[in-house]
Design an enzyme around this catalytic site. Structure first.
Site, PDB file in Angstrom:
ATOM      1  N   HIS A 142       0.831  -1.201   0.000  1.00 24.58           N
ATOM      2  CA  HIS A 142       0.000   0.000   0.000  1.00 24.58           C
ATOM      3  C   HIS A 142       0.869   1.256   0.000  1.00 24.58           C
ATOM      4  O   HIS A 142       0.571   2.234  -0.696  1.00 24.58           O
ATOM      5  CB  HIS A 142      -0.896   0.040   1.249  1.00 24.58           C
ATOM      6  CG  HIS A 142      -1.883  -1.083   1.339  1.00 24.58           C
ATOM      7  ND1 HIS A 142      -1.727  -2.123   2.219  1.00 24.58           N
ATOM      8  CD2 HIS A 142      -3.041  -1.313   0.670  1.00 24.58           C
ATOM      9  CE1 HIS A 142      -2.748  -2.960   2.092  1.00 24.58           C
ATOM     10  NE2 HIS A 142      -3.560  -2.492   1.157  1.00 24.58           N
ATOM     11  N   ASP A 200      -4.097  -7.708  -6.716  1.00 24.79           N
ATOM     12  CA  ASP A 200      -5.514  -7.915  -7.010  1.00 24.79           C
ATOM     13  C   ASP A 200      -5.739  -7.665  -8.498  1.00 24.79           C
ATOM     14  O   ASP A 200      -6.425  -6.729  -8.902  1.00 24.79           O
ATOM     15  CB  ASP A 200      -6.364  -6.969  -6.153  1.00 24.79           C
ATOM     16  CG  ASP A 200      -6.210  -7.259  -4.673  1.00 24.79           C
ATOM     17  OD1 ASP A 200      -6.408  -8.419  -4.277  1.00 24.79           O
ATOM     18  OD2 ASP A 200      -5.866  -6.328  -3.917  1.00 24.79           O
ATOM     19  N   LEU A 214       2.809  -9.383  -0.729  1.00 28.67           N
ATOM     20  CA  LEU A 214       2.330  -8.680   0.453  1.00 28.67           C
ATOM     21  C   LEU A 214       0.810  -8.602   0.433  1.00 28.67           C
ATOM     22  O   LEU A 214       0.200  -8.301  -0.586  1.00 28.67           O
ATOM     23  CB  LEU A 214       2.912  -7.269   0.509  1.00 28.67           C
ATOM     24  CG  LEU A 214       4.416  -7.160   0.765  1.00 28.67           C
ATOM     25  CD1 LEU A 214       4.810  -5.706   0.963  1.00 28.67           C
ATOM     26  CD2 LEU A 214       4.828  -7.971   1.985  1.00 28.67           C
TER      27      LEU A 214
END
Length: 296
Positions: free
Chosen positions: A49, A162, A196
């Site tokens: 992120h 994703d 991750l």
């Protein structure tokens, strides 16, 4: 894993739990001609992120990060209940990365009335995750489209872990005519190859030790694929992972990178991706990953 670099920031990051307060702030920014980047997250933030946030900070005058565990994209109530929530730690990380605003609303704030909109974008939304998690991508589209309407960003940043989600969001943006650039960012991995994920924090020490076997099998299949068929490659990856006690492949699909449809031969398309979901441990924890066999 690369350490999170500290970014020098002149002002304190602002955290909003009310949508209207964030919108009032952004209205002032838009009046000054500032471009806005959005990083949608469900919290439990990690270096993956952080890399998205740092890129947005670099490319936009203002960066907004949403931290919201979206209930409409969970088809498993226990999964929703157990999803890690670490807002204080998340905000500390985001401030170090240079984020300007954090939107951390309650469920009631994000959905003052039930969102009954239905999104379906076959074939990209109906295969793989779409087939195994009914309603998941509909929930993703509900929350992401709502965030786009709230923030009105010029750019939105998504991690390639994703991977299918990016294809679905792009289809949604085209369908709704939203003027936003979807920026794809490379997957970030631990030194041992494990992608991750916020879910990694749920792994026990023993489960964490075996999880890297997923990427090891995917990576080794790149060489294997050069002299073997699609089916043989598929079967080898599944067999290699299932041979590890504690790992169980839910699905492994080798697909056209644009349509997400299964392929039978390597020469069918110039863009080939292998997408996998594996259950790890006794709980079990659901881990996803992918590998690119051929890139455009």
């Amino acid at each position: 894993m690369h350490p999170i670099s500290e970014t020098s920031i002149e002002k304190t990051m602002k955290v909003f739990d009310k949508i209207v307060d964030l919108q009032n702030q952004l209205f002032e920014d838009f009046k000054q001609g500032k471009e806005v980047g959005l990083v949608p997250t469900m919290g439990a933030l990690h270096e993956g992120h952080a890399s998205l946030v740092r890129r947005s900070v670099k490319e936009n005058a203002v960066t907004v990060v949403s931290v919201f565990v979206n209930p409409t994209q969970f088809n498993d109530k226990n999964d929703l209940k157990n999803y890690p929530r670490t807002l204080d730690a998340d905000c500390q990380l985001l401030e170090k990365c240079g984020a300007d605003y954090v939107l951390a609303p309650s469920v009631e704030e994000m959905y003052p009335t039930p969102d009954t909109r239905q999104f379906e974008f076959p074939p990209v939304s109906t295969v793989m995750e779409g087939a195994h998690r009914p309603g998941h991508f509909n929930g993703v589209c509900q929350v992401v489209s709502r965030l786009f309407y709230i923030v009105k960003p010029q750019r939105a940043y998504f991690g390639e872990k994703d991977w299918q989600q990016i294809a679905v969001v792009k289809a949604m943006v085209r369908h709704l005519g939203i003027k936003v650039q979807i920026v794809e960012c490379e997957i970030v991995r631990e030194k041992d190859g494990l992608a991750l994920s916020s879910r990694n924090t749920l792994l026990t020490k023993e489960e964490r030790a075996i999880a890297p076997a997923i990427y090891k099998a995917l990576k080794s299949s790149l060489t294997y694929a050069k002299k073997h068929t699609v089916k043989e490659t598929h079967d080898k990856v599944v067999a290699d992972i299932n041979a590890v006690e504690g790992l169980d492949v839910e699905y492994f699909s080798i697909v056209d990178g644009n349509t997400l449809q299964d392929i039978e031969n390597w020469d069918e398309t110039p863009y080939v991706v292998g997408c996998i979901t594996v259950y790890c441990g006794k709980t079990p924890i659901r881990l996803i990953d992918h590998i690119k066999y051929k890139e455009q």
